[in-house]
Design a protein around this motif. Structure first.
Motif, PDB file in Angstrom:
ATOM      1  N   ASN A 253     -22.154 -16.357   4.320  1.00  0.00           N
ATOM      2  CA  ASN A 253     -21.633 -15.102   3.787  1.00  0.00           C
ATOM      3  C   ASN A 253     -21.585 -15.182   2.266  1.00  0.00           C
ATOM      4  O   ASN A 253     -22.013 -16.171   1.663  1.00  0.00           O
ATOM      5  N   ASP A 259     -21.466 -18.296   8.165  1.00  0.00           N
ATOM      6  CA  ASP A 259     -20.788 -17.180   8.833  1.00  0.00           C
ATOM      7  C   ASP A 259     -21.827 -16.091   9.104  1.00  0.00           C
ATOM      8  O   ASP A 259     -21.946 -15.134   8.339  1.00  0.00           O
ATOM      9  N   GLY A 262     -20.491 -12.592   8.984  1.00  0.00           N
ATOM     10  CA  GLY A 262     -20.201 -12.180   7.618  1.00  0.00           C
ATOM     11  C   GLY A 262     -21.466 -11.857   6.840  1.00  0.00           C
ATOM     12  O   GLY A 262     -21.482 -10.924   6.026  1.00  0.00           O
ATOM     13  N   ASP A 266     -22.183  -8.397   4.972  1.00  0.00           N
ATOM     14  CA  ASP A 266     -22.473  -8.365   3.535  1.00  0.00           C
ATOM     15  C   ASP A 266     -23.784  -7.642   3.240  1.00  0.00           C
ATOM     16  O   ASP A 266     -23.885  -6.873   2.282  1.00  0.00           O
TER      17      ASP A 266
END
Length: 280
Positions: A253, A259, A262, A266
């Motif tokens: 991330n 992640d 994530g 993003d």
């Protein structure tokens, strides 16, 4: 399903160790490019294989269940053909044998499209034949994408595909999952993307492709910087093709923590995939 014309988020799925996390990403993903399909012979018998096994191998049972779930939740499923392991030499040397096998596999597993990752010599005539046959044999909402390195579109000569000029095919490619890494381009700034647009490619046909983790290859750019560059391009052009990542299982991330969920969030924020998202 409406045709995604911009602001896409595409991820490659080769290592399947974390695909159980995909349900948490459905709202942020446009497409999953399942990697990688190749051709071969088992003695005299021709076959297609996903990495090292045939698609019908029981080891893929959970994978196909998860891919069907993704599609039911609006995520497109692509078969990535080729990559570093090759595929096209075998395909075109035995085209009348392998193309029907490819076609049937795409039908059997209900793929929404094919991603052409050509990293070996391919003649323009052979590539046109493949694209034409896919367009003939599949409905109008079947997608054909390609994954050239950034240098290929900047210079008009693909260094990994024998000098192939992708501008001759851009009318038949729905979008380009451009590799801005491995020394062939970068998303550390907007310059390489802008040079591609200057060659006549629409900004909404180009996805900014980046490595999701430094262990995935050379030329890694921090996810926060990738986001910054994509946001700047969104502002500059109004909308761009979107974001692409190689690959899902170990994606970082923007805080540089592993992640995958994530990462998808993003990237969706960076290219404004969701109306509720706004640039950081």
């Amino acid at each position: 399903m409406p045709t995604p014309t911009s602001n896409r988020v595409v991820v490659y799925l080769q290592d399947q160790s974390q695909n159980g996390l995909l349900p948490q990403c459905y709202q942020n993903l446009t497409a999953i490019n399942l990697s990688s399909f190749h051709f071969g012979f088992d003695g005299p018998t021709p076959y297609i294989h996903l990495n090292n096994n045939v698609p019908s191998d029981p080891m893929f049972h959970t994978l196909w269940t998860n891919m069907a779930s993704a599609q039911q939740n609006g995520v497109l499923l692509f078969a990535m053909l080729g990559g570093a392991g090759g595929a096209y030499t075998e395909l075109f040397q035995n085209y009348s044998t392998f193309y029907p096998i490819l076609k049937q596999m795409l039908i059997t597993y209900r793929f929404d499209g094919v991603d052409l990752d050509i990293e070996e010599f391919v003649s323009p005539a052979d590539l046109q034949m493949l694209i034409s046959d896919l367009r003939r044999d599949f409905p109008s909402n079947f997608y054909i994408t390609a994954a050239p390195v950034a240098m290929a579109l900047k210079t008009g000569s693909d260094p990994l595909a024998g000098g192939l000029n992708w501008s001759h095919f851009k009318q038949n490619i729905d979008w380009f999952n451009v590799q801005f890494y491995s020394g062939y381009g970068s998303l550390s700034s907007t310059s390489d993307f802008n040079e591609i647009v200057a060659q006549g490619y629409p900004a909404n046909q180009i996805l900014g492709g980046a490595l999701t983790n430094p262990s995935n290859g050379g030329g890694y750019v921090n996810i926060s910087q990738v986001m910054y560059t994509l946001q700047a391009l969104e502002t500059q052009y109004g909308s761009i093709g979107g974001a692409m990542g190689w690959e899902f299982f170990n994606a970082n991330n923007s805080g540089e923590q592993q992640d995958p969920v994530g990462w998808a969030q993003d990237m969706a924020t960076a290219v404004r995939k969701n109306p509720s998202s706004s640039p950081a």
